[in-house]
Design a protein around this motif. Structure first.
Motif, PDB file in Angstrom:
ATOM      1  N   UNK A  58     -29.073 -41.739 -79.382  1.00  0.00           N
ATOM      2  CA  UNK A  58     -28.470 -40.446 -78.653  1.00  0.00           C
ATOM      3  C   UNK A  58     -28.240 -40.826 -77.227  1.00  0.00           C
ATOM      4  N   UNK A  59     -29.173 -41.437 -76.366  1.00  0.00           N
ATOM      5  CA  UNK A  59     -28.576 -41.661 -74.998  1.00  0.00           C
ATOM      6  C   UNK A  59     -27.416 -42.422 -74.853  1.00  0.00           C
ATOM      7  N   UNK A  60     -27.289 -43.663 -75.754  1.00  0.00           N
ATOM      8  CA  UNK A  60     -26.034 -44.511 -75.690  1.00  0.00           C
ATOM      9  C   UNK A  60     -24.780 -43.850 -76.366  1.00  0.00           C
ATOM     10  N   UNK A  61     -25.157 -42.918 -77.336  1.00  0.00           N
ATOM     11  CA  UNK A  61     -23.986 -42.182 -77.795  1.00  0.00           C
ATOM     12  C   UNK A  61     -23.356 -41.118 -76.488  1.00  0.00           C
ATOM     13  N   UNK A  62     -24.250 -40.545 -75.879  1.00  0.00           N
ATOM     14  CA  UNK A  62     -23.956 -39.596 -75.046  1.00  0.00           C
ATOM     15  C   UNK A  62     -23.251 -40.508 -73.564  1.00  0.00           C
ATOM     16  N   UNK A  63     -23.554 -41.587 -73.246  1.00  0.00           N
ATOM     17  CA  UNK A  63     -23.040 -42.585 -72.303  1.00  0.00           C
ATOM     18  C   UNK A  63     -21.530 -42.851 -72.653  1.00  0.00           C
ATOM     19  N   UNK A  64     -21.377 -43.073 -73.925  1.00  0.00           N
ATOM     20  CA  UNK A  64     -19.820 -43.375 -74.388  1.00  0.00           C
ATOM     21  C   UNK A  64     -19.065 -42.227 -74.288  1.00  0.00           C
ATOM     22  N   UNK A  65     -19.632 -41.050 -74.894  1.00  0.00           N
ATOM     23  CA  UNK A  65     -19.038 -39.876 -74.742  1.00  0.00           C
ATOM     24  C   UNK A  65     -18.515 -39.626 -73.289  1.00  0.00           C
ATOM     25  N   UNK A  66     -19.678 -39.894 -72.109  1.00  0.00           N
ATOM     26  CA  UNK A  66     -19.117 -39.572 -70.984  1.00  0.00           C
ATOM     27  C   UNK A  66     -17.966 -40.117 -70.476  1.00  0.00           C
ATOM     28  N   UNK A  67     -17.924 -41.554 -70.915  1.00  0.00           N
ATOM     29  CA  UNK A  67     -16.880 -42.450 -70.479  1.00  0.00           C
ATOM     30  C   UNK A  67     -15.421 -41.975 -71.141  1.00  0.00           C
ATOM     31  N   UNK A  68     -15.316 -41.130 -72.063  1.00  0.00           N
ATOM     32  CA  UNK A  68     -14.270 -40.878 -72.622  1.00  0.00           C
ATOM     33  C   UNK A  68     -13.788 -39.516 -71.952  1.00  0.00           C
TER      34      UNK A  68
END
Length: 297
Positions: A58-68
């Motif tokens: 989840x932390x990595x998923x969240x980081x990717x969503x933040x970039x978008x």
């Protein structure tokens, strides 16, 4: 640079270092966004997101969503950015002390402000302060939070609170040598004094101009010079107003040239990205072919 980051992603994937690959992919996304290559940024982040979703981290998923979300904000799609930033926060909320959470919170706060929801923006910036005050590794995020909170308070009709918070951000920016935040603070303070204190407004905008003049890598924004020229004109200083207006016109010409240069760099980046992807695909197919031959032997 981008080439180094792309090589790092490839090596990390080959070595099975998936977390490293996702981190470097998100960093590539931010670089592309800053270059104005928003479509390429979103594509890069989506690739990283697909990898992160397969792991379930989840932390990595969240980081990717933040970039978008960051890219969508730059593209002035605030509602979509807001939704993704909130999803990112949901993913990272169990790691609220970490930097990825604070970056997601900053992105959400900016998205709320861009949507005109200054109450939510204020709450988000206040949450940022709770997690950044006194933490040296998050000092720049504390400056962003104080400036963002001052802007939200301005929009909500609380000029005294806005002024106080802005002065705190200004002090931190000067201590850190953060020219961008220092200039933005001075401009906001000028806005807060506009109308009833014209001499103070001029003084603050002049300070901002002087800060920029002392900086080698932050050219004066034409909007700042236009603001200063307009205040001087309203105050009856027509000669200086004209001088500053000429500087504003020259600054606008520089900005146009810089934008053209940035687009040229973006085109080169896209070309190199596509070529790197093609090379990687070729290497993958070659490796698969060699593996099949080895198996047949």
């Amino acid at each position: 640079g981008l080439d180094h980051l792309k090589s790092s992603v490839a090596f990390a994937l080959e070595a099975g270092q998936v977390r490293r690959a996702i981190l470097d992919s998100t960093n590539i996304g931010y670089v592309l966004a800053d270059l104005g290559e928003l479509e390429a940024c979103v594509d890069q982040a989506h690739d990283a997101l697909a990898l992160a979703r397969r792991t379930g981290w989840k932390p990595q998923i969240g980081a990717c969503l933040t970039v978008v979300a960051h890219a969508l904000l730059k593209a002035e799609r605030a509602d979509a950015a807001r939704a993704l930033a909130e999803e990112a926060l949901d993913c990272i909320e169990s790691h609220a002390q970490g930097r990825p959470y604070l970056i997601a919170l900053n992105t959400a706060a900016d998205a709320y402000a861009a949507c005109g929801d200054f109450l939510k923006a204020r709450t988000a910036f206040q949450d940022m302060l709770v997690h950044t005050v006194g933490r040296s590794e998050s000092s720049e995020l504390e400056r962003y939070a104080r400036l963002g909170l001052a802007r939200a308070q301005t929009q909500l009709g609380h000029p005294a609170d806005a002024r106080s918070m802005c002065h705190e951000a200004l002090t931190l920016a000067r201590q850190a040598g953060d020219v961008v935040v220092e200039v933005e603070c001075l401009r906001l303070l000028a806005k807060l004094t506009q109308g009833d204190q014209p001499s103070e407004t001029i003084n603050l905008l002049r300070q901002a101009e002087q800060v920029i003049d002392r900086s080698d890598d932050y050219p004066a924004p034409s909007s700042l010079l236009h603001d200063l020229s307009a205040v001087l004109e309203r105050n009856g200083d027509h000669q200086n107003a004209l001088l500053v207006l000429r500087k504003a016109v020259a600054a606008r010409a520089r900005e146009t040239a810089a934008e053209a240069s940035r687009k040229a760099v973006s085109m080169e980046v896209r070309f190199r990205t596509e070529r790197a992807m093609a090379d990687a695909e070729h290497q993958r197919r070659t490796s698969e072919t060699e593996s099949r031959r080895a198996a047949e032997l």
